[in-house]
Motif scaffolding. Structure first.
Motif, PDB file in Angstrom:
ATOM      1  N   GLN A   1       2.188  -2.597   3.045  1.00 41.57           N
ATOM      2  CA  GLN A   1       0.756  -2.740   2.812  1.00 41.57           C
ATOM      3  C   GLN A   1       0.433  -4.195   2.474  1.00 41.57           C
ATOM      4  O   GLN A   1       1.261  -4.900   1.911  1.00 41.57           O
ATOM      5  CB  GLN A   1       0.322  -1.874   1.632  1.00 41.57           C
ATOM      6  CG  GLN A   1       0.686  -0.406   1.789  1.00 41.57           C
ATOM      7  CD  GLN A   1       0.541   0.336   0.477  1.00 41.57           C
ATOM      8  OE1 GLN A   1      -0.475   0.962   0.270  1.00 41.57           O
ATOM      9  NE2 GLN A   1       1.529   0.257  -0.381  1.00 41.57           N
TER      10      GLN A   1
ATOM     11  N   VAL B   1      -4.219  -2.359   2.317  1.00 40.99           N
ATOM     12  CA  VAL B   1      -4.402  -2.096   3.739  1.00 40.99           C
ATOM     13  C   VAL B   1      -3.033  -1.803   4.338  1.00 40.99           C
ATOM     14  O   VAL B   1      -2.093  -2.598   4.189  1.00 40.99           O
ATOM     15  CB  VAL B   1      -5.034  -3.330   4.437  1.00 40.99           C
ATOM     16  CG1 VAL B   1      -5.117  -3.112   5.938  1.00 40.99           C
ATOM     17  CG2 VAL B   1      -6.410  -3.622   3.848  1.00 40.99           C
TER      18      VAL B   1
ATOM     19  N   VAL C   1      -0.153  -1.762   6.816  1.00 42.99           N
ATOM     20  CA  VAL C   1       0.269  -2.637   7.913  1.00 42.99           C
ATOM     21  C   VAL C   1       1.271  -1.903   8.800  1.00 42.99           C
ATOM     22  O   VAL C   1       1.109  -1.834  10.009  1.00 42.99           O
ATOM     23  CB  VAL C   1       0.864  -3.958   7.375  1.00 42.99           C
ATOM     24  CG1 VAL C   1       1.278  -4.870   8.512  1.00 42.99           C
ATOM     25  CG2 VAL C   1      -0.121  -4.659   6.440  1.00 42.99           C
TER      26      VAL C   1
ATOM     27  N   ILE D   1      -1.894  -6.920  13.806  1.00 40.06           N
ATOM     28  CA  ILE D   1      -2.278  -5.691  13.105  1.00 40.06           C
ATOM     29  C   ILE D   1      -3.366  -6.002  12.086  1.00 40.06           C
ATOM     30  O   ILE D   1      -4.367  -5.281  11.979  1.00 40.06           O
ATOM     31  CB  ILE D   1      -1.057  -5.046  12.416  1.00 40.06           C
ATOM     32  CG1 ILE D   1      -0.076  -4.513  13.467  1.00 40.06           C
ATOM     33  CG2 ILE D   1      -1.494  -3.934  11.456  1.00 40.06           C
ATOM     34  CD1 ILE D   1       1.265  -4.094  12.899  1.00 40.06           C
ATOM     35  N   LEU D   2      -3.182  -7.073  11.343  1.00 43.67           N
ATOM     36  CA  LEU D   2      -4.169  -7.459  10.334  1.00 43.67           C
ATOM     37  C   LEU D   2      -5.480  -7.905  10.973  1.00 43.67           C
ATOM     38  O   LEU D   2      -6.565  -7.579  10.482  1.00 43.67           O
ATOM     39  CB  LEU D   2      -3.596  -8.557   9.440  1.00 43.67           C
ATOM     40  CG  LEU D   2      -2.423  -8.109   8.556  1.00 43.67           C
ATOM     41  CD1 LEU D   2      -1.729  -9.312   7.944  1.00 43.67           C
ATOM     42  CD2 LEU D   2      -2.890  -7.129   7.496  1.00 43.67           C
TER      43      LEU D   2
ATOM     44  N   ALA E   1      -6.781  -6.838  13.651  1.00 47.06           N
ATOM     45  CA  ALA E   1      -7.502  -5.642  14.082  1.00 47.06           C
ATOM     46  C   ALA E   1      -8.282  -5.014  12.929  1.00 47.06           C
ATOM     47  O   ALA E   1      -9.204  -4.236  13.147  1.00 47.06           O
ATOM     48  CB  ALA E   1      -6.529  -4.632  14.683  1.00 47.06           C
ATOM     49  N   GLN E   2      -7.899  -5.374  11.707  1.00 49.50           N
ATOM     50  CA  GLN E   2      -8.584  -4.877  10.515  1.00 49.50           C
ATOM     51  C   GLN E   2      -9.461  -5.976   9.892  1.00 49.50           C
ATOM     52  O   GLN E   2      -9.799  -5.921   8.715  1.00 49.50           O
ATOM     53  CB  GLN E   2      -7.557  -4.342   9.514  1.00 49.50           C
ATOM     54  CG  GLN E   2      -6.762  -3.179  10.109  1.00 49.50           C
ATOM     55  CD  GLN E   2      -5.779  -2.587   9.143  1.00 49.50           C
ATOM     56  OE1 GLN E   2      -6.170  -2.126   8.078  1.00 49.50           O
ATOM     57  NE2 GLN E   2      -4.514  -2.596   9.514  1.00 49.50           N
ATOM     58  N   GLN E   3      -9.766  -6.978  10.700  1.00 48.59           N
ATOM     59  CA  GLN E   3     -10.638  -8.090  10.304  1.00 48.59           C
ATOM     60  C   GLN E   3     -10.050  -8.940   9.181  1.00 48.59           C
ATOM     61  O   GLN E   3     -10.779  -9.506   8.364  1.00 48.59           O
ATOM     62  CB  GLN E   3     -12.043  -7.580   9.910  1.00 48.59           C
ATOM     63  CG  GLN E   3     -12.734  -6.775  10.996  1.00 48.59           C
ATOM     64  CD  GLN E   3     -12.823  -7.528  12.324  1.00 48.59           C
ATOM     65  OE1 GLN E   3     -13.232  -8.666  12.357  1.00 48.59           O
ATOM     66  NE2 GLN E   3     -12.416  -6.890  13.412  1.00 48.59           N
TER      67      GLN E   3
END
Length: 126
Positions: free
Chosen positions: A27, A36, A38, A91-92, A94-96
């Motif tokens: 995370q 978040v 990961v 990946i990060l 994609a989560q802004q």
């Protein structure tokens, strides 16, 4: 906009496992305290029983399984490391959450034990 302050790998014992079997959830902790996810597909098992488990070994292995894989055929360790961090960065993103690879690599990476794992270690005298 939130920023990542560190990575946390949550190591948790698999339910009802008699032998050491641990899942690892990587995370990113944000500056506002949120976590978040990961990576949620990491972990390992051994043929050791829980009384043989050593917390320091679990921490070390959690870092290894959450971290970069060994290089594939013809690839260097440096290339595998770079590819891993680019993957984490994607990946990060994609989560802004946007940070350069070199900043991601420099972040602290903490391992925490989940409640089942803590209970199994405590019952084993650790």
């Amino acid at each position: 906009m939130s920023t990542i302050v560190k990575f946390i790998s949550l190591a948790e014992a698999e339910p009802e496992s008699e032998e050491v079997s641990v899942s690892v959830l990587l995370q990113a902790q944000l500056d506002d305290g949120r976590l978040v996810v990961v990576l949620d597909d990491r972990g390992w098992s051994t043929n050791c029983s829980w009384p043989q488990a050593v917390p320091a070994d679990i921490r070390e292995t959690a870092l290894v399984v959450a971290g970069p894989d060994e290089p594939g055929p013809g690839a260097t360790k440096a290339q595998a490391l770079h590819d891993y961090w680019e993957y984490i960065q994607s990946i990060l993103a994609a989560q802004q959450l946007h940070l350069p690879v070199h900043e991601l690599m420099a972040l602290e990476h903490e391992v925490q034990f989940g409640p089942r794992l803590q209970n199994l270690l405590a019952a084993s005298g650790h």
